[in-house]
Design a protein around this motif. Structure first.
Motif, PDB file in Angstrom:
ATOM      1  N   LYS A 287       0.838  -1.215   0.000  1.00 47.79           N
ATOM      2  CA  LYS A 287       0.000   0.000   0.000  1.00 47.79           C
ATOM      3  C   LYS A 287       0.864   1.252   0.000  1.00 47.79           C
ATOM      4  O   LYS A 287       0.662   2.161  -0.813  1.00 47.79           O
ATOM      5  CB  LYS A 287      -0.942   0.009   1.226  1.00 47.79           C
ATOM      6  CG  LYS A 287      -1.911  -1.153   1.259  1.00 47.79           C
ATOM      7  CD  LYS A 287      -2.854  -1.079   2.430  1.00 47.79           C
ATOM      8  CE  LYS A 287      -2.181  -1.116   3.791  1.00 47.79           C
ATOM      9  NZ  LYS A 287      -1.412  -2.368   4.031  1.00 47.79           N
TER      10      LYS A 287
ATOM     11  N   ASP B 113       0.843   6.249  13.970  1.00 48.44           N
ATOM     12  CA  ASP B 113       1.722   5.207  13.419  1.00 48.44           C
ATOM     13  C   ASP B 113       3.123   5.786  13.276  1.00 48.44           C
ATOM     14  O   ASP B 113       3.473   6.387  12.271  1.00 48.44           O
ATOM     15  CB  ASP B 113       1.196   4.705  12.069  1.00 48.44           C
ATOM     16  CG  ASP B 113       1.766   3.322  11.750  1.00 48.44           C
ATOM     17  OD1 ASP B 113       2.842   2.996  12.289  1.00 48.44           O
ATOM     18  OD2 ASP B 113       1.147   2.564  10.989  1.00 48.44           O
TER      19      ASP B 113
ATOM     20  N   ARG C 252       6.036   4.131  13.567  1.00 45.54           N
ATOM     21  CA  ARG C 252       7.047   3.070  13.425  1.00 45.54           C
ATOM     22  C   ARG C 252       8.356   3.583  12.845  1.00 45.54           C
ATOM     23  O   ARG C 252       9.421   3.133  13.205  1.00 45.54           O
ATOM     24  CB  ARG C 252       6.522   1.961  12.484  1.00 45.54           C
ATOM     25  CG  ARG C 252       5.678   0.941  13.173  1.00 45.54           C
ATOM     26  CD  ARG C 252       5.100  -0.024  12.158  1.00 45.54           C
ATOM     27  NE  ARG C 252       4.115   0.623  11.312  1.00 45.54           N
ATOM     28  CZ  ARG C 252       3.612   0.067  10.206  1.00 45.54           C
ATOM     29  NH1 ARG C 252       4.010  -1.114   9.825  1.00 45.54           N
ATOM     30  NH2 ARG C 252       2.705   0.700   9.501  1.00 45.54           N
TER      31      ARG C 252
ATOM     32  N   GLU D 237      -2.433   4.918   5.846  1.00 44.05           N
ATOM     33  CA  GLU D 237      -3.014   4.474   7.129  1.00 44.05           C
ATOM     34  C   GLU D 237      -4.446   5.004   7.274  1.00 44.05           C
ATOM     35  O   GLU D 237      -4.863   5.434   8.349  1.00 44.05           O
ATOM     36  CB  GLU D 237      -2.149   4.928   8.319  1.00 44.05           C
ATOM     37  CG  GLU D 237      -0.682   4.558   8.248  1.00 44.05           C
ATOM     38  CD  GLU D 237      -0.402   3.048   8.202  1.00 44.05           C
ATOM     39  OE1 GLU D 237      -1.302   2.253   8.505  1.00 44.05           O
ATOM     40  OE2 GLU D 237       0.715   2.695   7.798  1.00 44.05           O
TER      41      GLU D 237
ATOM     42  N   PHE E 191      -7.115  -7.196  13.441  1.00 41.64           N
ATOM     43  CA  PHE E 191      -6.636  -8.547  13.779  1.00 41.64           C
ATOM     44  C   PHE E 191      -7.778  -9.496  14.153  1.00 41.64           C
ATOM     45  O   PHE E 191      -7.587 -10.705  14.196  1.00 41.64           O
ATOM     46  CB  PHE E 191      -5.640  -8.458  14.951  1.00 41.64           C
ATOM     47  CG  PHE E 191      -6.312  -8.230  16.281  1.00 41.64           C
ATOM     48  CD1 PHE E 191      -6.864  -6.999  16.583  1.00 41.64           C
ATOM     49  CD2 PHE E 191      -6.407  -9.247  17.208  1.00 41.64           C
ATOM     50  CE1 PHE E 191      -7.501  -6.784  17.804  1.00 41.64           C
ATOM     51  CE2 PHE E 191      -7.039  -9.042  18.429  1.00 41.64           C
ATOM     52  CZ  PHE E 191      -7.586  -7.808  18.721  1.00 41.64           C
TER      53      PHE E 191
ATOM     54  N   GLN F   3      -8.106  -2.623  19.433  1.00 42.94           N
ATOM     55  CA  GLN F   3      -8.064  -2.620  17.966  1.00 42.94           C
ATOM     56  C   GLN F   3      -6.740  -2.027  17.470  1.00 42.94           C
ATOM     57  O   GLN F   3      -6.155  -2.519  16.520  1.00 42.94           O
ATOM     58  CB  GLN F   3      -9.239  -1.822  17.384  1.00 42.94           C
ATOM     59  CG  GLN F   3      -9.238  -1.868  15.862  1.00 42.94           C
ATOM     60  CD  GLN F   3     -10.443  -1.198  15.223  1.00 42.94           C
ATOM     61  OE1 GLN F   3     -10.658  -0.001  15.407  1.00 42.94           O
ATOM     62  NE2 GLN F   3     -11.217  -1.956  14.464  1.00 42.94           N
TER      63      GLN F   3
ATOM     64  N   GLU G 177      -2.938  -1.308  17.693  1.00 43.93           N
ATOM     65  CA  GLU G 177      -1.643  -1.673  18.255  1.00 43.93           C
ATOM     66  C   GLU G 177      -0.633  -1.562  17.124  1.00 43.93           C
ATOM     67  O   GLU G 177      -0.607  -2.377  16.204  1.00 43.93           O
ATOM     68  CB  GLU G 177      -1.681  -3.089  18.835  1.00 43.93           C
ATOM     69  CG  GLU G 177      -0.441  -3.378  19.634  1.00 43.93           C
ATOM     70  CD  GLU G 177      -0.536  -4.655  20.451  1.00 43.93           C
ATOM     71  OE1 GLU G 177      -1.570  -4.873  21.110  1.00 43.93           O
ATOM     72  OE2 GLU G 177       0.423  -5.428  20.403  1.00 43.93           O
TER      73      GLU G 177
HETATM   74  C1  LIG Z   1      -4.139  -5.482  11.772  1.00 39.89           C
HETATM   75  C2  LIG Z   1      -3.922  -4.295  12.648  1.00 39.89           C
HETATM   76  C3  LIG Z   1      -2.946  -3.362  12.334  1.00 39.89           C
HETATM   77  N1  LIG Z   1      -2.748  -2.294  13.134  1.00 39.89           N
HETATM   78  C4  LIG Z   1      -1.674  -1.339  12.822  1.00 39.89           C
HETATM   79  C5  LIG Z   1      -0.320  -1.988  12.659  1.00 39.89           C
HETATM   80  C6  LIG Z   1       0.412  -1.044  11.747  1.00 39.89           C
HETATM   81  O1  LIG Z   1       1.009  -0.037  12.583  1.00 39.89           O
HETATM   82  C7  LIG Z   1      -0.705  -0.437  10.885  1.00 39.89           C
HETATM   83  C8  LIG Z   1      -0.787  -1.017   9.480  1.00 39.89           C
HETATM   84  O2  LIG Z   1       0.434  -0.920   8.805  1.00 39.89           O
HETATM   85  P1  LIG Z   1       0.678  -1.159   7.228  1.00 39.89           P
HETATM   86  O3  LIG Z   1       1.856  -2.087   7.139  1.00 39.89           O
HETATM   87  O4  LIG Z   1       1.008   0.221   6.711  1.00 39.89           O
HETATM   88  O5  LIG Z   1      -0.551  -1.712   6.623  1.00 39.89           O
HETATM   89  O6  LIG Z   1      -1.934  -0.721  11.562  1.00 39.89           O
HETATM   90  C9  LIG Z   1      -3.540  -2.099  14.260  1.00 39.89           C
HETATM   91  O7  LIG Z   1      -3.375  -1.105  14.987  1.00 39.89           O
HETATM   92  N2  LIG Z   1      -4.494  -3.016  14.579  1.00 39.89           N
HETATM   93  C10 LIG Z   1      -4.723  -4.118  13.827  1.00 39.89           C
HETATM   94  O8  LIG Z   1      -5.614  -4.944  14.181  1.00 39.89           O
END
Ligand SMILES: Cc1cn([C@H]2C[C@H](O)[C@@H](COP(=O)(O)O)O2)c(=O)[nH]c1=O
Ligand SMILES: Nc1ncnc2c1ncn2[C@@H]1O[C@H](COP(=O)(O)OP(=O)(O)O)[C@@H](O)[C@H]1O
Ligand SMILES: [Zn+2]
Length: 204
Positions: free
Chosen positions: A15, A41, A43, A88, A120, A169, A171
């Motif tokens: 993405k 986010d 990271r 995001e 998740f 939700q 993380e």
């Molecule tokens: C499934 C899921 C994901 N997240 C967070 C984890 C990452 O920081 C982003 C997605 O990153 P991407 O590689 O740019 O797609 O979302 C979350 O907070 N909760 C979840 O259930």
């Protein structure tokens, strides 16, 4: 008429890479773009869109209080924008998605959003639910499961690689915390984790 696009996928589907490629295409033709990502986010440092293959770009940060309509309108008055790109996008609020739709409809600025469809636990994120309901165009990007099928789900894992079936939700994390999987393997891993005996002292 400008459109609101939602490019959705599991994690690791490219993405951010696709967003940065689209941005490059506009800019190499001398057009102006405005990039956004979620401030939570962090990271790779807040306000940066980074892809796993190493491309990166500075971006404006949104949080639940950000007024995207006002911010984009002000920028567009300074330098007319060819498009707005949002990474995001699952973390947008419904009101923010409504503002992005309004930017397409009333300011005639194409808005390209990139994000996860589900969390998740296979539930829609608020931003994704709003985009699935409102976007003019829905485009699925594809990651591959370990079995070769399309990976549509995001398994959250612990430090030992076991599925995590409960939790908040949101993380933030990368390959250390999530594995993109097909639905069959996602369900299988979650079932095994839910049925596994709890370790003594797990709550201590
Ligand atoms: C499934 C899921 C994901 N997240 C967070 C984890 C990452 O920081 C982003 C997605 O990153 P991407 O590689 O740019 O797609 O979302 C979350 O907070 N909760 C979840 O259930
Ligand atoms: N060194 C690399 N060379 C080429 N492709 C890579 C490399 N590292 C990761 N990838 C690929 O990049 C994709 C992930 O890109 P990214 O834009 O970060 O995904 P997303 O934003 O959907 O989580 C995956 O398809 C992965 O296989
Ligand atoms: Zn699979």
């Amino acid at each position: 008429m400008a459109k609101l696009y939602f490019y959705y996928a599991s994690m690791n589907a490219g993405k951010s890479t696709t967003l940065l490629q689209a941005d490059f295409n506009y800019r190499e033709r001398g057009m102006e773009t405005m990039l956004w990502t979620a401030s939570l986010d962090d990271r790779y440092g807040a306000g940066q869109i980074t892809s796993r293959i190493g491309l990166l770009a500075e971006a404006h940060k949104f949080d639940p209080d950000s007024d995207l309509w006002a911010a984009v309108e002000a920028e567009n008055a300074e330098r007319p924008l060819a498009c707005v790109l949002v990474d995001e996008a699952q973390f947008l609020s419904r009101d923010q998605v409504l503002d992005l739709a309004r930017l397409a409809d009333e300011a005639n600025i194409p808005v390209l959003c990139y994000g996860l469809r589900t969390d998740f636990a296979a539930n829609l994120f608020p931003g994704s639910a709003a985009l699935l309901g409102l976007a003019d165009a829905l485009v699925e990007l594809k990651a591959v499961c370990e079995c070769g099928r399309k990976a549509t789900m995001n398994l959250r894992v612990d430090e030992r690689g076991r599925a995590v079936v409960e939790g908040a939700q949101t993380e933030i994390g990368g390959n250390d915390r999530y594995v993109a999987m097909c639905r069959r393997h996602f369900m299988e891993k979650r079932r095994v984790a839910a049925e596994a005996p709890r370790e003594v002292g797990a709550d201590a």
